[in-house]
Design an enzyme around this catalytic site. Structure first.
Site, mmCIF file in Angstrom:
data_model
loop_
_atom_site.group_PDB
_atom_site.id
_atom_site.type_symbol
_atom_site.label_atom_id
_atom_site.label_comp_id
_atom_site.label_asym_id
_atom_site.label_seq_id
_atom_site.Cartn_x
_atom_site.Cartn_y
_atom_site.Cartn_z
ATOM 1 N N ASP A 198 10.624 14.740 -0.840
ATOM 2 C CA ASP A 198 10.135 13.361 -0.801
ATOM 3 C C ASP A 198 9.467 13.161 0.559
ATOM 4 O OD1 ASP A 198 9.682 10.677 -0.585
ATOM 5 O OD2 ASP A 198 11.661 10.049 -1.288
ATOM 6 N N LYS A 220 2.472 5.843 1.284
ATOM 7 C CA LYS A 220 2.335 5.276 2.617
ATOM 8 C C LYS A 220 1.082 5.742 3.348
ATOM 9 C CE LYS A 220 7.296 4.415 3.273
ATOM 10 N NZ LYS A 220 7.318 2.974 3.067
ATOM 11 N N TYR A 268 16.874 7.444 0.887
ATOM 12 C CA TYR A 268 16.257 6.454 0.004
ATOM 13 C C TYR A 268 15.014 7.070 -0.627
ATOM 14 C CZ TYR A 268 13.696 2.146 -1.213
ATOM 15 O OH TYR A 268 12.988 1.164 -1.858
#
Length: 440
Positions: free
Chosen positions: A249, A277, A146
């Protein structure tokens, strides 16, 4: 052991459904196993407290950002100080220069950086940079990974079975929500992870049109699955061989597995990386890092709140806290203690449990014991129903784990006392499940 009652959460959810679709502001906020999510009143350290006054040892970590735990003093003070002077200027600041210098020091791939406000946006920017630099348009992504919720990113992020993924040599491009453009996936090649032979065949045949490969260096969102020894190194070699950019990522792994991310941990440096994050310990922020010639190639980094001074202040404070001696050793010690404890429970109950600890990420699943190769093998071996019952059971006694994913977040605020209590509750729940316990 007393079970929690959460009537207040149910009442709040019913009220929220009148005003928000599904009663939540993100699909992440409601687990699959519940008709309504927990409603949280406040958090402190490694704990959360719901609207009914129940205390939870939390391993969801806001889905990743809370690497310092909830309401960390240093970050709170930095943000409060910045708010005295303003929250948003739409202009450069001295603090953003300080953050740029700091990020280029700690991230191996960072010759230059730019900013967005989420992981989704950071990936969108990285893909655009790769296409602009190479003059090519197609991207290789991996099954089960994802990279955000934008149309192009949300392709083959999960599947209900190996059959749904399709043929291994020609995987399906699966769209995951209504409203996505039917042509969202036309610029993507989908590949199974950890398979260098397949990747070389794909690159050799299509390198003239492939701009980049994007990958989680540790496959965290589905699985989770570790890179097999030599895979990341081999991927780095193949992309260089065929003139294709490598994008890591690191929205999940960044600042969690090491200060410089998984690229520091595994000693593999991509051309571009994305972070979000954990970089601000709870404030919206995204970072794109990479080689100067790619970053400075004429692609603007647009967005009203990019590099806003509140996020910058939080990032500076977070990174300074993470640089304290012993920080990552503490995260590893907590993760290893959880792994050891769950392995003992596996023996006690005679069930296959998979545990791994990588920096501030703890991996927990049922149904297998050794590393799986890719998402297809995970789908065949993982006992999703058992994991779901386990997570649901633990929540009733005061421990929160992530729904379905098996990827648990450790913070610097977690203690060995938290580990002890977590394992005590896990012991009770596993006992209930394996003895044929059913809810009334």
């Amino acid at each position: 052991m007393k079970k929690y009652h959460i009537c207040g959460s149910k009442i709040l959810h019913e009220d929220l459904k009148k005003y928000m679709p599904g009663g939540v502001s993100s699909s992440f906020h409601k687990p699959q196993y519940r008709d309504y999510p927990l409603a949280i009143d406040y958090g402190k350290g490694s704990k959360l407290y719901d609207v009914d006054g129940n205390e939870y040892i939390d391993y969801i970590g806001g889905f990743g950002p809370m690497i310092l735990g909830y309401a960390p003093k240093a970050v709170n003070e930095a943000v409060e100080e910045q708010l005295k002077y303003g929250s948003h200027f739409s202009s450069p600041t001295l603090s953003i220069l300080e953050l740029c210098r700091l990020l280029t020091e700690v991230i191996p791939s960072a010759e230059m950086v730019s900013f967005q406000n989420s992981g989704t946006e950071a990936v969108m920017q990285a893909l655009r940079l790769a296409r602009a630099y190479t003059g090519k348009n197609k991207i290789i992504k991996f099954e089960g990974q994802y990279h955000g919720w934008a149309d192009e990113e949300k392709i083959t992020i999960s599947a209900s079975s190996v059959e749904e993924l399709g043929d291994r040599e020609n995987p399906n491009r699966i769209l995951h929500t209504r409203g996505m453009r039917p042509d969202s996936a036309q610029w993507l090649y989908i590949a199974p992870w950890n398979d260098l032979d397949y990747l070389e065949k794909l690159m050799k045949e299509h390198c003239h049109e492939i701009a980049a490969v994007i990958t989680e260096p540790v496959m965290c969102d589905s699985g989770p699955i570790l890179p097999r020894p030599g895979f990341l190194e081999g991927l780095r070699e193949l992309t260089l061989k065929y003139g294709i950019l490598l994008i890591f990522d690191e929205v999940i792994t960044g600042f969690r597995v090491a200060l410089g991310g998984a690229q520091e941990y595994y000693h593999v440096t991509p051309e571009l990386s994305t972070f979000a994050k954990a970089v601000t310990a709870g404030y919206p922020f995204g970072v794109i890092a990479g080689k100067k010639e790619i970053m400075d190639g004429g692609v603007p980094s647009s967005g009203t709140f990019n590099g806003n001074p509140v996020g910058v202040a939080a990032a500076l404070a977070t990174i300074q806290e993470l640089k304290n001696p012993g920080t990552y050793r503490h995260l590893e010690e907590i993760g290893n203690a959880l792994a050891d404890g769950f392995q003992k429970l596996a023996v006690k109950y005679g069930i296959p449990i998979y545990t791994r600890a990588v920096g501030g990420i703890f991996i927990l699943y049922f149904g297998f014991e050794e590393d799986v190769l890719d998402y297809r093998e995970w789908l065949e071996k993982a006992d999703v129903k058992f994991y779901e019952r386990f997570v649901k059971g633990c929540e009733k006694y005061g421990v929160r784990f992530t729904d379905q994913r098996g990827r648990e977040y450790i913070s610097t605020a977690h203690t060995m006392e938290d580990v002890k209590r977590t394992l005590q509750i896990a012991d009770v729940v596993l006992g209930e499940i394996t003895e044929g316990y059913r809810e009334d």
